[in-house]
Design a protein around this motif. Structure first.
Motif, PDB file in Angstrom:
ATOM      1  N   PHE A  88       1.000  -1.102  -0.026  1.00  0.00           N
ATOM      2  CA  PHE A  88       0.052  -0.206  -0.011  1.00  0.00           C
ATOM      3  C   PHE A  88       0.688   1.468  -0.023  1.00  0.00           C
ATOM      4  O   PHE A  88       0.664   2.293  -0.733  1.00  0.00           O
ATOM      5  N   GLU A  89       1.855   1.055   0.757  1.00  0.00           N
ATOM      6  CA  GLU A  89       2.657   2.517   0.931  1.00  0.00           C
ATOM      7  C   GLU A  89       3.513   2.798  -0.475  1.00  0.00           C
ATOM      8  O   GLU A  89       4.209   3.635  -0.589  1.00  0.00           O
ATOM      9  N   ASP A  90       3.474   1.846  -1.548  1.00  0.00           N
ATOM     10  CA  ASP A  90       3.977   2.294  -2.697  1.00  0.00           C
ATOM     11  C   ASP A  90       3.001   3.117  -3.632  1.00  0.00           C
ATOM     12  O   ASP A  90       3.427   3.663  -4.758  1.00  0.00           O
ATOM     13  N   THR A  91       1.918   3.283  -3.144  1.00  0.00           N
ATOM     14  CA  THR A  91       0.818   4.238  -3.830  1.00  0.00           C
ATOM     15  C   THR A  91       1.178   5.617  -3.847  1.00  0.00           C
ATOM     16  O   THR A  91       1.682   6.185  -2.791  1.00  0.00           O
ATOM     17  N   ALA A  92       1.430   6.100  -5.083  1.00  0.00           N
ATOM     18  CA  ALA A  92       2.066   7.417  -5.451  1.00  0.00           C
ATOM     19  C   ALA A  92       1.810   7.855  -6.796  1.00  0.00           C
ATOM     20  O   ALA A  92       1.545   6.879  -7.644  1.00  0.00           O
ATOM     21  N   VAL A  93       2.180   8.935  -7.130  1.00  0.00           N
ATOM     22  CA  VAL A  93       2.587   9.360  -8.384  1.00  0.00           C
ATOM     23  C   VAL A  93       3.893   9.203  -8.790  1.00  0.00           C
ATOM     24  O   VAL A  93       4.664   9.750  -7.936  1.00  0.00           O
ATOM     25  N   TYR A  94       3.859   8.355  -9.798  1.00  0.00           N
ATOM     26  CA  TYR A  94       5.557   7.938 -10.145  1.00  0.00           C
ATOM     27  C   TYR A  94       6.100   8.951 -11.409  1.00  0.00           C
ATOM     28  O   TYR A  94       5.079   9.010 -12.269  1.00  0.00           O
ATOM     29  N   TYR A  95       7.076   9.518 -11.384  1.00  0.00           N
ATOM     30  CA  TYR A  95       7.683  10.590 -12.245  1.00  0.00           C
ATOM     31  C   TYR A  95       9.011  10.009 -12.781  1.00  0.00           C
ATOM     32  O   TYR A  95       9.784   9.424 -11.833  1.00  0.00           O
ATOM     33  N   CYS A  96       9.288   9.982 -13.943  1.00  0.00           N
ATOM     34  CA  CYS A  96      10.360   9.788 -14.393  1.00  0.00           C
ATOM     35  C   CYS A  96      11.098  11.170 -14.836  1.00  0.00           C
ATOM     36  O   CYS A  96      10.585  12.262 -15.067  1.00  0.00           O
ATOM     37  N   ALA A  97      12.443  11.373 -14.695  1.00  0.00           N
ATOM     38  CA  ALA A  97      13.146  12.244 -14.638  1.00  0.00           C
ATOM     39  C   ALA A  97      14.673  12.117 -15.320  1.00  0.00           C
ATOM     40  O   ALA A  97      15.270  11.082 -15.343  1.00  0.00           O
ATOM     41  N   VAL A  98      15.231  13.142 -16.061  1.00  0.00           N
ATOM     42  CA  VAL A  98      16.599  12.960 -16.618  1.00  0.00           C
ATOM     43  C   VAL A  98      17.286  14.258 -16.116  1.00  0.00           C
ATOM     44  O   VAL A  98      17.135  15.189 -16.277  1.00  0.00           O
ATOM     45  N   ARG A  99      18.929  13.818 -16.100  1.00  0.00           N
ATOM     46  CA  ARG A  99      19.751  14.781 -15.709  1.00  0.00           C
ATOM     47  C   ARG A  99      20.825  14.299 -16.483  1.00  0.00           C
ATOM     48  O   ARG A  99      21.267  13.027 -16.892  1.00  0.00           O
ATOM     49  N   TYR A 100      21.926  15.485 -16.727  1.00  0.00           N
ATOM     50  CA  TYR A 100      23.145  15.037 -17.437  1.00  0.00           C
ATOM     51  C   TYR A 100      24.397  14.871 -16.439  1.00  0.00           C
ATOM     52  O   TYR A 100      24.542  15.951 -15.865  1.00  0.00           O
ATOM     53  N   GLY A 101      24.540  13.830 -16.048  1.00  0.00           N
ATOM     54  CA  GLY A 101      25.620  13.574 -14.980  1.00  0.00           C
ATOM     55  C   GLY A 101      25.246  12.221 -14.423  1.00  0.00           C
ATOM     56  O   GLY A 101      24.375  11.454 -14.978  1.00  0.00           O
ATOM     57  N   GLY A 102      25.967  11.949 -13.131  1.00  0.00           N
ATOM     58  CA  GLY A 102      25.729  10.561 -12.437  1.00  0.00           C
ATOM     59  C   GLY A 102      24.355  10.818 -11.551  1.00  0.00           C
ATOM     60  O   GLY A 102      23.650  11.515 -11.548  1.00  0.00           O
ATOM     61  N   ILE A 103      24.352   9.269 -11.019  1.00  0.00           N
ATOM     62  CA  ILE A 103      23.110   9.206 -10.632  1.00  0.00           C
ATOM     63  C   ILE A 103      23.320  10.343  -8.852  1.00  0.00           C
ATOM     64  O   ILE A 103      24.169  10.270  -8.260  1.00  0.00           O
ATOM     65  N   GLU A 104      21.920  11.026  -8.800  1.00  0.00           N
ATOM     66  CA  GLU A 104      21.697  11.695  -7.816  1.00  0.00           C
ATOM     67  C   GLU A 104      20.386  11.139  -7.113  1.00  0.00           C
ATOM     68  O   GLU A 104      19.486  11.064  -7.961  1.00  0.00           O
ATOM     69  N   HIS A 105      20.217  11.448  -5.658  1.00  0.00           N
ATOM     70  CA  HIS A 105      18.914  11.016  -5.075  1.00  0.00           C
ATOM     71  C   HIS A 105      18.265  12.367  -5.029  1.00  0.00           C
ATOM     72  O   HIS A 105      16.836  12.338  -4.743  1.00  0.00           O
ATOM     73  N   PHE A 106      18.795  13.607  -5.212  1.00  0.00           N
ATOM     74  CA  PHE A 106      18.033  14.621  -4.927  1.00  0.00           C
ATOM     75  C   PHE A 106      17.176  15.146  -6.018  1.00  0.00           C
ATOM     76  O   PHE A 106      17.753  15.254  -7.137  1.00  0.00           O
ATOM     77  N   ASN A 107      16.022  15.362  -5.891  1.00  0.00           N
ATOM     78  CA  ASN A 107      15.072  15.562  -7.141  1.00  0.00           C
ATOM     79  C   ASN A 107      15.475  17.050  -8.009  1.00  0.00           C
ATOM     80  O   ASN A 107      15.262  16.984  -9.296  1.00  0.00           O
ATOM     81  N   ARG A 108      15.836  17.846  -7.253  1.00  0.00           N
ATOM     82  CA  ARG A 108      16.378  19.080  -7.838  1.00  0.00           C
ATOM     83  C   ARG A 108      17.780  19.053  -8.891  1.00  0.00           C
ATOM     84  O   ARG A 108      17.623  19.812  -9.490  1.00  0.00           O
ATOM     85  N   ALA A 109      18.064  17.838  -8.858  1.00  0.00           N
ATOM     86  CA  ALA A 109      19.430  17.697  -9.633  1.00  0.00           C
ATOM     87  C   ALA A 109      19.065  17.182 -10.975  1.00  0.00           C
ATOM     88  O   ALA A 109      19.867  17.151 -12.037  1.00  0.00           O
ATOM     89  N   TYR A 110      17.846  16.892 -11.193  1.00  0.00           N
ATOM     90  CA  TYR A 110      17.110  16.456 -12.308  1.00  0.00           C
ATOM     91  C   TYR A 110      16.510  17.704 -13.092  1.00  0.00           C
ATOM     92  O   TYR A 110      15.551  18.361 -12.500  1.00  0.00           O
ATOM     93  N   GLN A 111      16.731  17.896 -14.494  1.00  0.00           N
ATOM     94  CA  GLN A 111      16.494  18.948 -15.166  1.00  0.00           C
ATOM     95  C   GLN A 111      14.956  18.571 -15.889  1.00  0.00           C
ATOM     96  O   GLN A 111      14.316  19.512 -16.115  1.00  0.00           O
TER      97      GLN A 111
END
Length: 123
Positions: A88-111
């Motif tokens: 149940f806890e997986d219920t959410a709106v899921y977004y895909c995002a792209v950034r140029y660079g390595g993996i980041e967990h911070f959403n604002r790192a994705y453009q």
């Protein structure tokens, strides 16, 4: 510019599975990272998983490790998120995002972001 479009969301019972797709177009994805994030009502957007477009790097949030798998199809410019053993806890709106660079967990790192796809898990 990169255009991103998610698909594959829906309603599923707890314990079930869904596969989300993220189709990207526009600028080349070489040197890019594609990430999945989710946002539940009243909560902040959180990192779920990410994969680098070139190479083997991938990362997951602790809450989904062992249940979700991120993969990519370079020929189709598409990234998938296979979600198994949903709760149940997986219920959410899921977004895909792209950034140029390595993996980041911070959403604002994705453009570049898609519009999101709703995943609802019934308990």
């Amino acid at each position: 510019q990169v255009q991103v479009a998610e698909s594959g969301g829906g309603l599923v019972q707890a314990g079930g599975s869904l596969r989300l797709s993220c189709a990207a177009s526009g600028r080349t994805l070489i040197y890019a990272t594609v990430g999945w994030f989710r946002q539940a009502p009243g909560k902040e957007r959180e990192f779920v998983a990410a994969v680098v477009w070139t190479g083997r790097g991938a990362d997951y949030a602790d809450s989904v490790k062992g249940r979700f798998t991120i993969s990519r199809d370079n020929a189709k410019n598409t990234v998938y998120l296979q979600m198994n053993s949903l709760v149940f806890e997986d219920t959410a709106v899921y977004y895909c995002a792209v950034r140029y660079g390595g993996i980041e967990h911070f959403n604002r790192a994705y453009q570049y972001w898609g519009q999101g796809t709703q995943v609802t898990v019934s308990s």
